[in-house]
Write a protein that holds these residues in place. Structure first.
Motif, PDB file in Angstrom:
ATOM      1  N   TRP A  67       3.224  10.807 -24.804  1.00 25.06           N
ATOM      2  CA  TRP A  67       4.469  11.497 -25.143  1.00 25.06           C
ATOM      3  C   TRP A  67       4.458  12.920 -24.496  1.00 25.06           C
ATOM      4  O   TRP A  67       5.309  13.370 -23.941  1.00 25.06           O
ATOM      5  CB  TRP A  67       4.675  11.762 -26.565  1.00 25.06           C
ATOM      6  N   ASP A 120       9.458  18.627 -25.296  1.00 27.03           N
ATOM      7  CA  ASP A 120       9.434  18.390 -26.442  1.00 27.03           C
ATOM      8  C   ASP A 120       8.346  19.320 -27.127  1.00 27.03           C
ATOM      9  O   ASP A 120       8.682  19.656 -28.406  1.00 27.03           O
ATOM     10  CB  ASP A 120       9.137  17.133 -26.866  1.00 27.03           C
ATOM     11  N   VAL A 137       5.610  10.752 -33.680  1.00 28.30           N
ATOM     12  CA  VAL A 137       6.544  11.288 -32.572  1.00 28.30           C
ATOM     13  C   VAL A 137       7.911  11.399 -33.286  1.00 28.30           C
ATOM     14  O   VAL A 137       8.829  12.322 -32.705  1.00 28.30           O
ATOM     15  CB  VAL A 137       6.155  10.247 -31.315  1.00 28.30           C
ATOM     16  N   ARG A 184      12.882   9.307 -29.223  1.00 28.48           N
ATOM     17  CA  ARG A 184      11.967   9.598 -28.475  1.00 28.48           C
ATOM     18  C   ARG A 184      10.682   8.675 -28.757  1.00 28.48           C
ATOM     19  O   ARG A 184       9.991   8.273 -27.912  1.00 28.48           O
ATOM     20  CB  ARG A 184      11.441  11.283 -28.495  1.00 28.48           C
ATOM     21  N   ALA A 185      10.525   8.543 -30.021  1.00 32.08           N
ATOM     22  CA  ALA A 185       9.581   7.452 -30.399  1.00 32.08           C
ATOM     23  C   ALA A 185       9.774   6.078 -29.786  1.00 32.08           C
ATOM     24  O   ALA A 185       8.940   5.471 -29.653  1.00 32.08           O
ATOM     25  CB  ALA A 185       9.385   7.511 -31.988  1.00 32.08           C
ATOM     26  N   VAL A 222       8.860   6.089 -26.075  1.00 35.91           N
ATOM     27  CA  VAL A 222       7.413   6.084 -26.098  1.00 35.91           C
ATOM     28  C   VAL A 222       6.940   4.414 -26.043  1.00 35.91           C
ATOM     29  O   VAL A 222       6.042   3.972 -25.663  1.00 35.91           O
ATOM     30  CB  VAL A 222       6.535   7.178 -26.920  1.00 35.91           C
TER      31      VAL A 222
END
Length: 196
Positions: free
Chosen positions: A28, A35, A172, A180-181, A184
């Protein structure tokens, strides 16, 4: 300003407890630097640590040289067993409450948090074989026997070993976003389909 996630290493740490969250969080932070997070490893003395099954991992920092942490990840493993009676380690763990906004644990890392008094009156979980031990250490803990991880605001605990990956993906999601999670998770190809 870049925020930091510190992954604690110690002799006898369970390999996947540390490496699972590391994979998620390092992927990440390296692929989505905007981020605003970075992740690092640290141990009491810095340098190499021998894990529970013999793997050796190099800690980048020692307790004295590690940057301040916005998030602490406390893995589990056989190395946590002596820690629950190690007063200097428990004092260090207690001191993290004042300087670390979010403390997380994987597997039996929660036993050390419990022994330090950090889980008093809170919901928490750990590896299924250590649930009774968690309750013994602090009977005020609301032990969650079925949860993969338990987010109680400024403390997150997870169940055993591979559950640390789920907890890291939750981190995350919490620190960045659900999108975003999901990115990833897809990029590290975490799509469990156990053969048994």
């Amino acid at each position: 300003m870049t925020r930091t996630v510190g992954l604690l290493l110690f002799p006898g740490v369970e390999e996947l407890d540390a490496v699972g969250p590391w994979e998620v969080l390092a992927f990440w932070t390296q692929h989505f630097p905007d981020d605003g997070y970075t992740v690092f490893t640290f141990s009491l003395d810095g340098g190499p640590v021998t894990c529970a099954k013999g793997m050796r991992i190099e800690a980048t920092y020692s307790f004295d040289t590690a940057p301040r942490r916005d998030v602490l990840i406390f893995p589990g493993g056989m190395g946590t067993r002596p820690m629950v009676n190690d007063e200097p380690m428990l004092e260090w763990t207690r001191a993290q409450r004042a300087v670390t906004p979010l403390i997380t644990s994987v597997c039996t890392g929660s036993l050390v948090l419990a022994a330090a008094g950090l889980l008093a009156g809170r919901p928490a979980t750990t590896h299924w074989k250590s649930l009774d031990r968690l309750a013994e250490l602090d009977p005020s803990i609301a032990v969650r026997t079925e949860d993969r991880y338990v987010d109680d605001g400024d403390i997150i605990t997870s169940a055993g070993v591979s559950a640390g990956i789920d907890m890291a993906l939750h981190l995350v999601r919490r620190l960045a976003s659900a999108q975003r999670a999901a990115e990833v998770r897809r990029l590290i190809q975490y799509d469990p389909e156990p053969p048994v």
